[in-house]
Design an enzyme around this catalytic site. Structure first.
Site, mmCIF file in Angstrom:
data_model
loop_
_atom_site.group_PDB
_atom_site.id
_atom_site.type_symbol
_atom_site.label_atom_id
_atom_site.label_comp_id
_atom_site.label_asym_id
_atom_site.label_seq_id
_atom_site.Cartn_x
_atom_site.Cartn_y
_atom_site.Cartn_z
ATOM 1 N N TYR A 220 0.842 -1.216 0.000
ATOM 2 C CA TYR A 220 0.000 0.000 0.000
ATOM 3 C C TYR A 220 0.875 1.263 0.000
ATOM 4 C CZ TYR A 220 -3.504 3.273 1.976
ATOM 5 O OH TYR A 220 -4.335 4.328 2.224
ATOM 6 N N GLU B 38 4.277 -7.134 15.877
ATOM 7 C CA GLU B 38 5.535 -7.890 15.937
ATOM 8 C C GLU B 38 5.987 -8.120 17.375
ATOM 9 O OE1 GLU B 38 6.900 -9.631 13.710
ATOM 10 O OE2 GLU B 38 5.687 -8.878 12.066
#
Ligand code: FE
Length: 344
Positions: A127, A225
């Protein structure tokens, strides 16, 4: 595996992260590895999609002649070049190594969520690349053309060798150690070290109010993460408890050695991204930062710290360290109020 008709419910005491005796990966309950269920629920609460972020300001700055220096443009693209393939590498290992050999259904439940999050991250980079009209073939191929990215990826991918073989099975001392090594490399090193100088670069941009839409996506990625890392650490510690014979002095020294090699690869990468240093971050700062986070990862799995250095980027620790609850992003506009709003 065939269903044993009339068999009793699985014995929770026999449930294992790997080498579960019942090998019944279908019955979520009784649940033993509750950390996995908690991680699954946190992941759902943190759900987000890249296309919900505005790239308007980033597009204006990228097109403008003087919003960004040449060094900043190179750093932004190189970091993006690392990111675009790193989450695909992580996803492949989740599906082709972790999922195949982990026998705890609650851990597998989280892995399904984690695999989807890796896809969302790759989507975010796509994106950003598309919004800024960057050359896709340049950015997505950087892992083969830029030495510092190639060296990190080649190091990581070498730990798929053997594990990705059709015939690989856990259940022997050496194959179980090999599998534990794979978790250490993918969780502690790839997700816990190799993303972090790139995160720091992106937050450097953000602190200068540059590329805010890209940086915001990276914030969400870092939050995901840090959960992935946390889950990997919990799996390692659970395997250590379930099969303590694997955690030999030699094996511990081997893992420390891998982390030390990774630290060198990571600060070499940071130096190449920032040959002259920007945003108040220089090569020495990055080296120390990476050593600092490597020590934090080692500590979490009970391995000896190696560097004993202070965090030179304290503003990163508030965002990145798993133990911090403080909201680093308290200054951000908080109109984004669906389930995925940032809360640390
Ligand atoms: Fe991940």
């Amino acid at each position: 595996m065939p269903i044993q008709k009339g068999a009793k419910p699985v014995d929770i005491n026999k449930r294992r992260v790997i080498n579960g005796e019942d090998a019944d990966v279908i019955q979520l309950y009784p649940m033993r590895h509750t950390f996995a269920w908690e991680a699954y629920n946190v992941g759902n609460a943190n759900h987000w999609l890249p296309t919900e972020m505005s790239m308007q300001k980033d597009i204006e700055q990228w097109k403008s002649k003087d919003a960004l220096s040449e060094d900043e443009r190179t750093a932004f693209k190189t970091v993006l070049g690392f990111f675009t393939t790193a989450d695909s590498i992580a996803a492949n290992n989740i599906v082709l190594a972790f999922y195949r050999h982990i026998t705890s259904p609650e851990c597998r439940m989280y892995l399904l969520r984690q695999a989807y999050e890796e896809a969302i991250h790759t989507h975010a980079y796509q994106y950003i690349v598309e919004s800024l009209a960057l050359d896709e073939s340049e950015i997505f191929n950087m892992y083969r053309e830029v030495d510092a990215i190639y060296n990190k990826d080649a190091f990581i991918l070498s730990f798929n060798e053997g594990i990705f073989d059709r015939g690989f099975q856990t259940g022997t001392f050496s194959s179980d150690q090999k599998f534990l090594e794979n978790i250490a490399v993918f969780s502690l090193i790839l997700e816990g070290i190799f993303f972090y100088s790139s995160f720091a670069v992106m937050f450097g941009f953000q602190r200068q109010n540059k590329m805010p839409g890209s940086a915001e996506q990276i914030q969400y990625i870092m939050r995901d993460e840090s959960q992935h890392l946390n889950f990997g650490i919990n799996m390692m510690n659970a395997i250590k408890e379930e099969q303590p014979e694997l955690w030999t002095a030699d094996f511990q020294a081997h893992l420390v050695d891998l982390v030390r090699k990774a630290v060198v690869l990571e600060y070499t990468f940071a130096q190449e991204v920032f040959p002259r240093g920007i945003f108040g971050m220089n090569a020495a700062g990055f080296k120390q930062y990476i050593e600092h986070i490597a020590d934090r990862r080692l500590e979490r799995v009970g391995l000896p710290v190696q560097y004993g250095v202070e965090n030179p980027f304290p503003w990163m620790s508030e965002a990145a360290d798993l133990s911090k609850e403080k909201n680093f992003f308290e200054t951000r506009v908080t109109e984004y109020q669906i389930g995925g709003a940032l809360e640390w």
